[in-house]
Write an enzyme that holds these catalytic residues in place. Structure first.
Site, PDB file in Angstrom:
ATOM      1  N   SER A 117     -17.110 -21.988 -18.316  1.00  0.00           N
ATOM      2  CA  SER A 117     -17.852 -22.601 -17.218  1.00  0.00           C
ATOM      3  C   SER A 117     -19.239 -21.999 -17.080  1.00  0.00           C
ATOM      4  O   SER A 117     -19.467 -20.825 -17.404  1.00  0.00           O
ATOM      5  CB  SER A 117     -17.077 -22.394 -15.912  1.00  0.00           C
ATOM      6  N   TYR A 141     -13.966 -16.591 -10.209  1.00  0.00           N
ATOM      7  CA  TYR A 141     -13.720 -17.604 -11.244  1.00  0.00           C
ATOM      8  C   TYR A 141     -14.612 -17.366 -12.455  1.00  0.00           C
ATOM      9  O   TYR A 141     -14.143 -17.317 -13.602  1.00  0.00           O
ATOM     10  CB  TYR A 141     -13.967 -18.994 -10.655  1.00  0.00           C
ATOM     11  N   LYS A 145     -13.556 -16.232 -16.303  1.00  0.00           N
ATOM     12  CA  LYS A 145     -13.975 -17.008 -17.470  1.00  0.00           C
ATOM     13  C   LYS A 145     -14.726 -16.130 -18.471  1.00  0.00           C
ATOM     14  O   LYS A 145     -14.511 -16.218 -19.688  1.00  0.00           O
ATOM     15  CB  LYS A 145     -14.860 -18.186 -17.031  1.00  0.00           C
TER      16      LYS A 145
END
Length: 323
Positions: A117, A141, A145
């Site tokens: 991402s 998040y 990642k």
């Protein structure tokens, strides 16, 4: 080629499965914790097997010596990871590392395509971001990642697998219900008004920009990732910023009005959500995709294109439902 897709019940997993099944030489294993159908309208549907349940508990079923490729799509989205740190770390990091270990020992020649991402980048942003910009995520998040990207790099460098990480733009227009992602409104601003439903945009600043791409473009790029030669990238640098384009909230409103009519704008409600806004403002929105283009990946031409593609997709689904 036998291909595993984790998180296959999500919309990207479903889109990708349908695209892969168009090639009769592929056999698929689709796995997710939720009920995962074989996508409507798929060709060669007999070539797909669905395994429902916890990924780690089913590793022996889904990771086999004959696997040629693995798409890693499972995960807890941005807002969900920020709200529940332990769950995000468990699913996004620990489950992924356990999966990579299983691949390493079972099918080390497999091409592994990891769904990363743009959230790996944090402020302050340079004017334009390339793969050479140091990632410094501002949320759990993006941190998860980035850690998985590093694992993919090292496992590839050591010959444990043939990995490649694609840093996705925000995908719009997504079908289905709103997700836990902070970026969910970027699809909802089109999807909900088209269904005569309200969409709450968590920002009142219509100049707020996002880096986006359509589902069709991303799926084409994911298919292309199967074909990129392994030596096209250094063995320890396997990350690519997938192509996208910049679109502001106003651009999205304008595209909706142009394609579906001004009256659809009445379904858009704008508020300032401090928590969601903080996450959104921590994401970059201007990328140089030269590396991706060099490797043969493609970009959308406009956000309006994405809106028209979504309408085409919904019309197709209605026809399939009526058959």
């Amino acid at each position: 080629m036998k291909i595993l897709v984790t998180g296959a019940g999500g919309f990207l997993g479903q889109f990708l499965a349908r695209a892969l099944l168009a090639d009769p030489s592929h056999t698929l294993v689709l796995t997710d914790l939720i009920d995962t159908p074989i996508p409507k309208g798929s060709q060669n549907a007999q070539n797909a097997t669905v395994v429902k349940g916890d990924l780690i508990e089913n590793l022996d079923k889904v990771v086999t010596p004959d696997l040629g490729a693995v798409y890693i799509f499972h995960g807890i989205m941005s807002s969900g990871s920020e709200t529940n740190f332990d769950l995000g770390m468990k699913i996004n990091l620990e489950y992924t590392r356990t999966l990579l270990e299983k691949i390493r020992h079972t099918c080390p020649k497999a091409r592994v395509i990891y769904a990363s991402s743009q959230a790996v980048y944090g402020r302050p942003f340079p004017e334009v971001i390339t793969e050479d910009v140091f990632p410094s995520p501002e949320g759990s998040y993006g941190t998860e990642k980035l850690m998985c990207e590093c694992l993919i790099n090292d496992y590839t460098r050591r010959g444990f697998l043939d990995g490649m990480s694609l840093r996705f733009p925000t995908v719009s227009v997504r079908p289905g219900a709103p997700s836990q992602a902070a970026s969910s409104f970027i699809s909802g601003i089109i999807r909900e008004p088209l269904a005569d439903q309200e969409c709450v945009v968590p920002l009142t600043d219509r100049s707020f920009p996002s880096w986006v791409c359509s589902p069709r473009t991303l799926i084409n790029n994911l298919l292309h990732a199967l074909k990129v030669p392994s030596d096209a990238l250094p063995s320890h640098k396997r990350t690519i910023n997938a192509p996208g384009l910049m679109a502001t909230v106003q651009d999205m409103r304008d595209a909706l009005a142009k394609v579906a009519g001004e009256d659809k704008l009445k379904y858009i409600k704008e508020v300032d959500d401090e928590d969601t806004g903080r996450i959104l403002r921590s994401w970059a929105y201007n990328f140089d995709n030269s590396l991706a283009y060099k490797l043969g990946y493609k970009a959308d031409t406009s956000f309006e294109q994405a809106v028209r593609e979504y309408i085409e997709w919904t019309d197709e689904q209605k026809k399939l439902d009526s058959q």
